[in-house]
Design a protein around this motif. Sequence first.
Motif, PDB file in Angstrom:
ATOM      1  N   LYS A  48       0.831  -1.206   0.000  1.00 54.42           N
ATOM      2  CA  LYS A  48       0.000   0.000   0.000  1.00 54.42           C
ATOM      3  C   LYS A  48       0.864   1.253   0.000  1.00 54.42           C
ATOM      4  O   LYS A  48       0.584   2.222  -0.731  1.00 54.42           O
ATOM      5  CB  LYS A  48      -0.917  -0.010   1.221  1.00 54.42           C
ATOM      6  N   ILE A  49       1.922   1.238   0.835  1.00 54.39           N
ATOM      7  CA  ILE A  49       2.811   2.396   0.890  1.00 54.39           C
ATOM      8  C   ILE A  49       3.506   2.609  -0.451  1.00 54.39           C
ATOM      9  O   ILE A  49       3.641   3.732  -0.934  1.00 54.39           O
ATOM     10  CB  ILE A  49       3.848   2.220   2.019  1.00 54.39           C
ATOM     11  N   LEU A 203       6.740  15.433   1.608  1.00 51.48           N
ATOM     12  CA  LEU A 203       5.847  14.289   1.537  1.00 51.48           C
ATOM     13  C   LEU A 203       6.596  13.034   1.127  1.00 51.48           C
ATOM     14  O   LEU A 203       6.367  11.938   1.657  1.00 51.48           O
ATOM     15  CB  LEU A 203       4.712  14.581   0.556  1.00 51.48           C
ATOM     16  N   GLU A 204       7.519  13.180   0.206  1.00 53.02           N
ATOM     17  CA  GLU A 204       8.317  12.030  -0.241  1.00 53.02           C
ATOM     18  C   GLU A 204       9.163  11.487   0.917  1.00 53.02           C
ATOM     19  O   GLU A 204       9.299  10.272   1.088  1.00 53.02           O
ATOM     20  CB  GLU A 204       9.210  12.423  -1.412  1.00 53.02           C
ATOM     21  N   ILE A 205       9.723  12.411   1.724  1.00 50.21           N
ATOM     22  CA  ILE A 205      10.510  11.977   2.880  1.00 50.21           C
ATOM     23  C   ILE A 205       9.630  11.215   3.869  1.00 50.21           C
ATOM     24  O   ILE A 205      10.030  10.184   4.422  1.00 50.21           O
ATOM     25  CB  ILE A 205      11.169  13.199   3.561  1.00 50.21           C
ATOM     26  N   GLU A 206       8.408  11.719   4.097  1.00 48.81           N
ATOM     27  CA  GLU A 206       7.482  11.045   5.002  1.00 48.81           C
ATOM     28  C   GLU A 206       7.147   9.638   4.505  1.00 48.81           C
ATOM     29  O   GLU A 206       7.162   8.674   5.270  1.00 48.81           O
ATOM     30  CB  GLU A 206       6.191  11.867   5.142  1.00 48.81           C
ATOM     31  N   ASP A 208       8.909   7.819   2.448  1.00 50.42           N
ATOM     32  CA  ASP A 208      10.117   6.992   2.513  1.00 50.42           C
ATOM     33  C   ASP A 208      10.348   6.465   3.928  1.00 50.42           C
ATOM     34  O   ASP A 208      10.760   5.314   4.123  1.00 50.42           O
ATOM     35  CB  ASP A 208      11.334   7.797   2.055  1.00 50.42           C
ATOM     36  N   LYS A 209      10.094   7.310   4.942  1.00 45.28           N
ATOM     37  CA  LYS A 209      10.266   6.881   6.329  1.00 45.28           C
ATOM     38  C   LYS A 209       9.283   5.769   6.671  1.00 45.28           C
ATOM     39  O   LYS A 209       9.651   4.770   7.316  1.00 45.28           O
ATOM     40  CB  LYS A 209      10.057   8.069   7.277  1.00 45.28           C
ATOM     41  N   SER A 215       9.442  -1.809   6.130  1.00 52.31           N
ATOM     42  CA  SER A 215      10.398  -2.770   5.555  1.00 52.31           C
ATOM     43  C   SER A 215      11.209  -3.451   6.654  1.00 52.31           C
ATOM     44  O   SER A 215      11.448  -4.673   6.602  1.00 52.31           O
ATOM     45  CB  SER A 215      11.336  -2.057   4.577  1.00 52.31           C
ATOM     46  N   LYS A 216      11.626  -2.678   7.666  1.00 55.22           N
ATOM     47  CA  LYS A 216      12.367  -3.261   8.782  1.00 55.22           C
ATOM     48  C   LYS A 216      11.484  -4.219   9.573  1.00 55.22           C
ATOM     49  O   LYS A 216      11.933  -5.294   9.995  1.00 55.22           O
ATOM     50  CB  LYS A 216      12.895  -2.153   9.691  1.00 55.22           C
ATOM     51  N   GLN A 217      10.229  -3.833   9.791  1.00 56.05           N
ATOM     52  CA  GLN A 217       9.296  -4.722  10.486  1.00 56.05           C
ATOM     53  C   GLN A 217       9.084  -6.007   9.696  1.00 56.05           C
ATOM     54  O   GLN A 217       9.047  -7.108  10.264  1.00 56.05           O
ATOM     55  CB  GLN A 217       7.958  -4.010  10.698  1.00 56.05           C
ATOM     56  N   LEU A 218       8.960  -5.868   8.392  1.00 59.84           N
ATOM     57  CA  LEU A 218       8.761  -7.039   7.543  1.00 59.84           C
ATOM     58  C   LEU A 218       9.987  -7.941   7.572  1.00 59.84           C
ATOM     59  O   LEU A 218       9.865  -9.175   7.622  1.00 59.84           O
ATOM     60  CB  LEU A 218       8.468  -6.589   6.108  1.00 59.84           C
ATOM     61  N   GLU A 219      11.173  -7.343   7.558  1.00 63.20           N
ATOM     62  CA  GLU A 219      12.408  -8.125   7.616  1.00 63.20           C
ATOM     63  C   GLU A 219      12.500  -8.910   8.926  1.00 63.20           C
ATOM     64  O   GLU A 219      12.857 -10.093   8.930  1.00 63.20           O
ATOM     65  CB  GLU A 219      13.603  -7.183   7.484  1.00 63.20           C
TER      66      GLU A 219
END
Length: 348
Positions: A48-49, A203-206, A208-209, A215-219
């Motif tokens: 979704k992100i 907005l792009e920075i938000e 990306d964060k 991604s870290k949670q998924l890893e």
Amino acid sequence: MEKVELQNNRGISLRKLNLIMFILAVMISVVLLFAMNSTNRLYQKTHKITQNLLDWRKNAYELQLASDYLTEQIRCFAVTGDKQYLDNYFEEADVTKRREKALADLKSKHEDSDAVRELSDAMGESEHLMKREYYAARLTVEGYGYDINDYPEVIKLIQLSEEDQKLSEGDMKYAAASYLFDDEYLKSKKRINEDMQDCLEKLEIEVDKKQDTVSKQLEKQVLIEHVLTFVLIGIMLGIVILTSVLVFKPLRRCVELIRKENEIPLKGAYEVRFLAKNYNLMYYTTKENENKLNYEANHDKLTGLFNRRGYEFFLSNVDMETSSLLVLDLDKFKKINDVHGHDVRSGQ
């Protein structure tokens, strides 16, 4: 300590072992299912992100493209006086509305974003700049002597200043172009574009964060899933190994010893040891009964000496060359046997 020694003597119960392994496998499987479900939710969130990021870039492109298109069309109308350009302008501003749609889409997906709110404020400044463009359009209409009734209501409502009303048609055309190319317009346009660009970058920075966090949670979730999978595989291998060591190997040894009519060692699981213990009990009982029958068949019950059959067996297995035979003659043996012999003792 005594309980441990007793358990070692009895062996491990297959029923308890299977129950423990089954409970562990079920627990790990349930945890693994929850982990997989969490991984799937994180994957959906990541997707979704990522999709929002693609939509954001598309909306950012639409915002910039629509803004530049409006500027281009109103300038072309002011320079050439071609009504088609003004029609294109209002088609974009009132019908297509790419800027408004792009901003609405951003608000719906990033409603809690400060960058989107700042972008909305920047769009408000852009609408303020449109009033200057309407004024330039009214000057162009007057400069070319067009019928004002053929133009949108928003143009009709524009009131020219007294100073501009006194201008000639040629000067009105020049003034209209000046309103859209002078420093004030260019600075306003530049400021709006810079503000929009800053907001879009924020907005792009938000985004990306958020993407990096998920991604870290998924890893981490995938790592947990792998660990649980390895544990489950270990349990399955443990069941196979323990079953082989405690059941199949002892049973195979038991079959070999039974074929050789030997005693079975008490090894393996409790159930295997139980069978071995009962087999050994029957084995010793059978051996004892067999020895007893052989003894009774070859010995006299009263005296315990070899009977006729026993002596025949004895003589058939004795080396006569190295053996001697002693014969005794007992006087009155028959009388003694009749009085104190087997028949008498049996009658008693």
